[in-house]
Design an enzyme around this catalytic site. Structure first.
Site, PDB file in Angstrom:
ATOM      1  N   SER A  39       0.860  -1.157  -0.033  1.00 17.51           N
ATOM      2  CA  SER A  39      -0.080  -0.086   0.050  1.00 17.51           C
ATOM      3  C   SER A  39       0.840   1.343  -0.254  1.00 17.51           C
ATOM      4  O   SER A  39       1.859   1.181   0.045  1.00 17.51           O
ATOM      5  CB  SER A  39      -1.180  -0.097   1.240  1.00 17.51           C
ATOM      6  OG  SER A  39      -0.260   0.327   2.377  1.00 17.51           O
ATOM      7  N   LYS A  40       0.286   2.316  -0.053  1.00 18.53           N
ATOM      8  CA  LYS A  40       1.027   3.852  -0.157  1.00 18.53           C
ATOM      9  C   LYS A  40       1.968   3.892   0.957  1.00 18.53           C
ATOM     10  O   LYS A  40       3.095   4.561   0.756  1.00 18.53           O
ATOM     11  CB  LYS A  40       0.137   4.666  -0.165  1.00 18.53           C
ATOM     12  CG  LYS A  40      -0.686   4.877  -1.665  1.00 18.53           C
ATOM     13  CD  LYS A  40      -0.823   6.359  -2.067  1.00 18.53           C
ATOM     14  CE  LYS A  40      -1.338   6.488  -3.444  1.00 18.53           C
ATOM     15  NZ  LYS A  40      -2.333   7.328  -3.745  1.00 18.53           N
TER      16      LYS A  40
END
Ligand code: GLU
Length: 483
Positions: free
Chosen positions: A255-256
């Site tokens: 994820s980011k």
């Protein structure tokens, strides 16, 4: 058996940016098609209007183009199986669903929203209770005559199990009793994703369905639909999850917070599309030899489905950086300069510089082009620095010996009839020899005075050569003044 021509499809929903998981799916679909002389299709799945993001279709086109994943058929290219945008196909799904109603594999469900909401709150089954599954024909006719809105649901078998084989995950069996009577057509007459993808894949002649492993659990439902229509089931290729490394050493779904995960973001951060593609190709796939560097053409030759692993792949930014540096090293000097030019301009504006010389000091050391401005800024302007930088144990320099060394180097350089890398080299090396000093004892103070910092791409000779005589001597004088 007739061997069908391989047809794969990438079927993104235009919901925003394209992250590495999407990109890998697209890449593997492309490679499965190309390694088998097949056709790669782009289909835009835009029926979920709530998730639709303006401009997202352009992101898909641009990303595929930049990445070199070129589709043979698609909304912009046409083909024999169009339309290639799901919303333009919307009228073709209902007749198929009605066909299933006729054959008893699906049914109309007239349950109101309120009833379903209540059910959701206290259902043991955890879903729809099949209330309308066995309505009598009279009840159905009455509801239709009254104009009651309805959905069409798939009639799942209540007993037995469904088994299918996935090219990566092997044989998978689910109990039919666990399968929900899922909605195929919504009250507005439009299909759900779960229905549309089956109709689309079949009517587009797709032979290999490649998608993330989160779709594994839905696959038995799709297969029951294929069976209900009497259609051939495609080869399924489910791809392993992509994980990111956490700071504590554990891994979790990428994820980011692990870093950039969008293709465009990675490119903006200085990763080359070819390096990203090369790295992503190996994120869940292993070639027969342990080779790592592949061009797209080479991947098209080498790719094979059996090389895909079912264990989660870990996205490693350090490894991506390594690939990037390898691609940069492999460039010709002209290519390197062309890529680096926007970053040179950021530092030097339109000032004419000898860019070929920059390639000489930078190419071996550049992991990302975006690092270049910081590496070169001292050429444009001498940073403020303190005399402590002249002190270096390994080079045997200290504030006692540096002033005279720098003075002598300055005088010798000033007297040079020609200013180039060779003459500067000979001048400084001769001085070290004559003075019985280590080369480093001469080079260190010269480089510090020329650059004003300890870490530089290239050594004293290259830096003086690029700075030119006037600027070099000016900087050495400045250093002498400081001392
Ligand atoms: N539109 C789906 C998605 O973007 C496609 C899934 C599939 O490949 O079938 O997740």
């Amino acid at each position: 058996m007739v061997i069908k021509k391989v047809r794969t499809r990438y079927a993104p929903s235009p919901t925003g940016f394209m992250h590495v998981g999407n990109l890998r799916t697209a890449l593997y679909e492309y490679l499965i098609a190309k390694s088998n002389g097949g056709t790669f299709v782009l289909r835009i799945e835009d029926t979920d209007r709530e998730r639709y993001v303006e401009g997202a279709v352009d992101v898909i086109y641009n990303t595929l183009k930049t990445a070199g994943i070129i589709h043979d058929e698609g909304p912009d290219k046409g083909g024999d199986y169009g339309p290639y945008v799901q919303s333009e196909r919307k009228d073709m799904y209902l007749p198929y669903a009605e066909q299933l109603v006729e054959s008893g594999k699906a049914y109309r469900c007239f349950c109101s929203k309120e009833r379903l909401e209540k059910l959701a709150e206290n259902s043991e089954f955890g879903g729809y209770d099949r209330h309308c599954r066995d309505l009598s024909q009279e009840e159905i006719d009455a509801q239709l005559a009254a104009g009651t809105p309805y959905v069409i649901r798939q009639k799942m078998p209540l007993e037995g199990s469904t088994t299918f084989s996935d090219a990566v995950f092997g044989e998978i069996t689910v109990e039919n009793s666990e399968l929900q009577d899922q909605i195929l057509i919504k009250t507005d007459g439009y299909p759900t994703y779960n229905f549309a993808n089956v109709i689309d894949d079949h009517t587009m002649g797709i032979t290999h369905v490649v998608r993330g492993s989160e779709y594994l659990s839905s696959t038995p439902k799709y297969n029951l639909l294929y069976d209900a229509f009497g259609w051939e089931i495609p080869t399924y290729v489910h791809l392993p999850l992509i994980m990111g490394k956490n700071e504590d050493g554990s891994v979790s779904k990428l994820s980011k917070r692990h870093g950039a995960t969008g293709f465009e973001d990675l490119v903006e951060q200085g990763y080359l599309p070819e390096a990203i593609i090369n790295y992503i190709a190996l994120l869940g796939w292993c070639p027969k030899d342990n080779r790592e560097i592949f061009s797209m053409k080479e991947l098209e030759q080498a790719f094979f489905i059996e090389g895909i692993s079912k264990s989660p792949a870990v996205f490693d930014y350090d490894k991506l950086l390594w690939f990037n540096a390898e691609y940069i090293k492999a460039m010709s000097e002209e290519e390197f300069t062309a890529h680096a030019m926007p970053y040179y301009k950021e530092v030097f504006g339109d000032k004419p510089m000898d860019y070929a010389k920059f390639a000489g000091i930078l190419q071996k050391r550049t992991e990302k082009f975006t690092d270049i401005p910081d590496k070169l800024r001292f050429f444009a302007e001498l940073p403020e620095y303190g005399t402590e930088l002249f002190v270096n144990k390994k080079s045997k320099t200290n504030l006692d010996n540096v002033p005279s060394i720098l003075r002598e180097a300055y005088e010798r350089l000033k007297a040079l009839p020609e200013w180039n890398a060779d003459s500067i080299h000979d001048c400084l090396i001769n001085m070290a020899q004559e003075k019985e000093l280590k080369n480093g004892t001469v080079m260190w103070p010269v480089r510090i005075a020329a650059a004003g910092q300890t870490v530089t791409p290239g050594g004293a000779i290259e830096i003086l050569d690029i700075l030119g005589r006037d600027e070099s001597l000016r900087r050495l004088e400045k250093g002498l003044k400081k001392l």
